[in-house]
Each structure stands twice: as structure tokens, then as C-alpha cells.
Design an enzyme around this catalytic site. Structure first.
Site, PDB file in Angstrom:
ATOM      1  N   PRO A 179     -10.758  18.851 -28.580  1.00 45.88           N
ATOM      2  CA  PRO A 179     -10.475  19.974 -27.570  1.00 45.88           C
ATOM      3  C   PRO A 179     -10.875  19.273 -26.218  1.00 45.88           C
ATOM      4  CG  PRO A 179     -11.619  20.796 -29.132  1.00 45.88           C
ATOM      5  CD  PRO A 179     -11.532  19.522 -29.571  1.00 45.88           C
ATOM      6  N   GLU A 220     -18.135  17.997 -35.952  1.00 44.30           N
ATOM      7  CA  GLU A 220     -18.048  17.920 -34.393  1.00 44.30           C
ATOM      8  C   GLU A 220     -17.209  16.789 -34.000  1.00 44.30           C
ATOM      9  OE1 GLU A 220     -19.865  20.604 -32.962  1.00 44.30           O
ATOM     10  OE2 GLU A 220     -20.097  21.312 -35.109  1.00 44.30           O
ATOM     11  N   ARG A 237      11.395  17.300 -34.569  1.00 41.92           N
ATOM     12  CA  ARG A 237      12.494  18.008 -34.216  1.00 41.92           C
ATOM     13  C   ARG A 237      13.435  17.064 -33.255  1.00 41.92           C
ATOM     14  NH1 ARG A 237      12.138  20.915 -29.708  1.00 41.92           N
ATOM     15  NH2 ARG A 237      13.879  22.571 -30.332  1.00 41.92           N
ATOM     16  N   ASP A 241      15.592  23.427 -24.262  1.00 40.27           N
ATOM     17  CA  ASP A 241      14.452  23.814 -24.623  1.00 40.27           C
ATOM     18  C   ASP A 241      13.581  24.414 -23.436  1.00 40.27           C
ATOM     19  OD1 ASP A 241      14.815  23.287 -27.411  1.00 40.27           O
ATOM     20  OD2 ASP A 241      13.605  21.330 -27.124  1.00 40.27           O
TER      21      ASP A 241
HETATM   22  C1  JAH Z   1     -11.980  21.049 -33.814  1.00 37.16           C
HETATM   23  C2  JAH Z   1     -12.072  18.185 -34.559  1.00 37.16           C
HETATM   24  N1  JAH Z   1      -6.493  21.227 -29.032  1.00 37.16           N
HETATM   25  C3  JAH Z   1      -6.954  21.887 -30.154  1.00 37.16           C
HETATM   26  C4  JAH Z   1      -8.064  21.619 -31.035  1.00 37.16           C
HETATM   27  C5  JAH Z   1      -7.906  20.166 -31.525  1.00 37.16           C
HETATM   28  C6  JAH Z   1      -8.978  19.719 -32.158  1.00 37.16           C
HETATM   29  C7  JAH Z   1      -9.937  20.528 -32.385  1.00 37.16           C
HETATM   30  N2  JAH Z   1     -10.124  21.898 -32.288  1.00 37.16           N
HETATM   31  C8  JAH Z   1      -9.100  22.168 -31.304  1.00 37.16           C
HETATM   32  C9  JAH Z   1     -11.074  19.945 -33.379  1.00 37.16           C
HETATM   33  C10 JAH Z   1     -13.109  20.387 -34.546  1.00 37.16           C
HETATM   34  C11 JAH Z   1     -13.367  19.053 -35.069  1.00 37.16           C
HETATM   35  C12 JAH Z   1     -11.015  18.547 -33.679  1.00 37.16           C
END
Ligand code: JAH
Length: 298
Positions: A94, A121, A163, A178
Site C-alpha cells: 500500500p 505486515e 493483455r 483504452d
Molecule cells: C497487504 C502485504 N495497493 C493495494 C495493496 C497492495 C498490497 C497490500 N495491500 C494493498 C498488502 C498486506 C500485506 C501487501
């Protein structure tokens, strides 16, 4: 293109056997290699996680296991593709840089991608520090929400990139058309689409589409794309290349903004708060929220 994916849930990637990605693999355009991260553990419990330094909730993925796994996959790929070959390493998180159509096009030009989706995490940060010195390494986010792990983000990226590979879509439809492709309609959402019958449950297909007048149809589609983008993604219109707009485009934008202003002043005179702004926040955003043990990865 070769794609390696290292995960504690390789079964998660079964959808890549299906549909367009399945066909691309059958044709040898997409060569996907799935790996079980636990294959590189040495203890009887196949441990991949440990408690975080500094304390705090959850667990962190151990660097040694990821290091051995990534090294082994690199060696396997080099044995197949030559000693000079190196993959681009992609870690979904994230806190990563946004994954956009532009990034998808960039990845589609690579011969070899290696995805490292985490659980818990995340992965000990020294893994990205290490491979950031040895490989082109990207921490990427597919959107501002938290998943239970990086696997779903990898599925999204492999499909968006797959794709775009030559021979996957066929010539019937160009990827240049697109919504987010750089070009004529760049940064505009696609408008509505219709097929037969001409009337369904009383809903009519816009008559211009039945007119056979290709000039009027193209103009109407652009207007609809502009209106929809103004309504749903106004920030995309604000970023539009002004030179790419003609007089008609500017008219559509002005009319939309006039109607918006009318609604604004009408809403103000009503002075009633929206249901949304009165709604209770989700439990996870209220103070003192703690995930139940069953909500945490095993
Ligand atoms: C959550 C490892 N951008 C979306 C996204 C990508 C990875 C994760 N969460 C959201 C994530 C927990 C552990 C990665």
C-alpha cells in the site's frame, strides 16, 4: 515474457489458467512460473514470519527466506535465458508508487518480471534494500486500500500487463483505444456502449448510433466520454492537455460546469446534510479497533 511469482499461496494464481491469460500461456507468449516461498525455509514448521522489531501488532516476513527464494529464482531464470538476464522485481505494498496504465506499458516491454507478494505486515525492509542494489526494483500500489496480502495485486498487474503483450488481444481491438492509453482520448473515461436489440425493457439505444453517420457517432462518443469523465473523475479533465481540446470539447465542459453550478446553488438553499456525512465510520476506523485473531493470516 517470463513471469515468476514467489508466494506462500501459489494456488491463489489459478485464475491465470483461464480466459485471455490462459490463452497467452498456451501460445507461449506468457511463461508464468509459480513458486512456494516455504520451499526455501529450513525449520520443521516452515516459518516465514517473526515478530516486528520495535514492537507493534502483526508479524513481518523473514528476510533470509525471501533472500534464498529470490536468489534461486534468479539463478533458474538465468540458466534458461542466459547469464546476463535479470528480472525486474515488483513488490506490491500500500505504500508503493501507483500502478497506472503507463507502468503497465513499461512492464509489457520487459522480458522478465519477478513478483514478490507479501502476507502479514509485509517483508523485512532489508529485502528491498538488498535487491534494490542488484535489480531494478519497484514497490507498487494498485490503489489506496489495504488487502490481506499482495497476491490479488499481482493478479491485477499480470492481467493488465499480459493483455498488452503482442498477440494476446489480436488485431480486432487496439490497446491504443483504452481509457487510460496515451493518445487522442488520453485521460478520458470510455462512454456507454450498446448492442442489439435496439429497445430493451423500454430502454432505447441512442439514435445517433443507429444513424450510420460515422462523423456524428465519433463526435457523440467523445462528448459522452467527456461528460462521464467530468462527472466521475473531474481531476482527470483538469489535467487534460488543453491543446488536445477542440471548440466543441470546451462547449461540453462549459455546459457541464453551468449545470453543476445550478445544482450547487439549489443544494445550498436546501441546507440538509448528506446521509453519507452522517453515517457511522466503519468499525476499523473507530478508536480502539483491534483485529480478531481469525482476521489475521496464519
Ligand atoms: C497487504 C502485504 N495497493 C493495494 C495493496 C497492495 C498490497 C497490500 N495491500 C494493498 C498488502 C498486506 C500485506 C501487501
Amino acid at each position: 515474457m517470463r513471469v515468476d511469482i514467489i508466494s506462500i499461496f501459489p494456488e491463489y494464481f489459478a485464475p491465470l489458467d483461464v480466459s485471455l491469460m490462459g490463452k497467452a500461456r498456451e501460445r507461449g507468449i506468457l511463461d508464468i512460473h509459480l513458486h512456494q516461498l516455504r520451499d526455501w525455509t529450513h525449520d520443521v514448521h516452515n516459518t516465514v514470519d517473526d515478530t516486528p522489531y520495535g514492537g507493534g501488532p502483526g508479524m513481518v516476513m523473514k528476510p533470509e527466506v525471501w533472500g534464498e527464494a529470490v536468489d534461486a529464482v534468479i539463478e533458474d531464470g538465468r540458466a534458461a535465458r542466459g547469464e546476463d538476464a535479470l528480472p525486474r522485481l515488483i513488490v506490491p505494498t500500500p505504500s508503493g508508487r501507483p500502478f497506472t496504465q503507463e507502468v503497465a506499458l513499461e512492464y509489457a516491454d520487459e522480458p522478465w518480471l519477478l513478483f514478490a507478494p507479501a502476507r502479514y505486515e509485509g517483508i523485512d525492509s532489508r529485502v528491498v534494500a538488498e535487491y534494490g542494489e542488484r535489480l531494478r526494483t519497484d514497490e507498487v500500489s494498485i490503489g489506496d486500500y489495504v488487502l490481506a496480502g499482495g497476491e490479488a495485486a499481482v493478479l491485477v498487474m499480470v492481467e493488465a500487463v499480459g493483455r498488452l503483450l503482442p498477440g494476446v488481444l489480436g488485431n480486432a481491438r487496439s490497446v491504443a483505444d483504452d481509457s487510460f492509453a496515451p493518445g487522442a482520448m488520453a485521460n478520458l473515461l470510455e462512454g456507454p456502449v450498446y448492442t442489439k436489440p435496439p429497445v430493451w425493457r423500454g430502454h432505447e439505444v441512442p439514435e445517433v448510433l443507429l444513424s450510420g453517420h460515422h462523423g456524428r457517432i465519433a463526435r457523440w462518443r467523445r462528448d459522452e466520454a467527456l461528460r462521464r469523465t467530468l462527472d466521475r473523475r473531474p481531476e482527470l479533465v483538469a489535467r487534460l492537455d488543453r491543446d488536445g481540446l477542440d471548440k466543441h470539447d470546451r462547449r461540453v465542459i462549459e455546459e457541464f460546469e453551468e449545470r453543476l453550478e445550478e445544482r450547487r446553488s439549489a443544494a445550498k438553499s436546501q441546507a440538509e446534510p448528506h446521509a453519507e456525512s452522517q453515517a457511522e465510520p466503519h468499525a476499523a476506523f473507530r478508536p480502539g479497533f483491534r483485529a480478531a485473531p481469525e482476521d489475521v493470516a496464519d
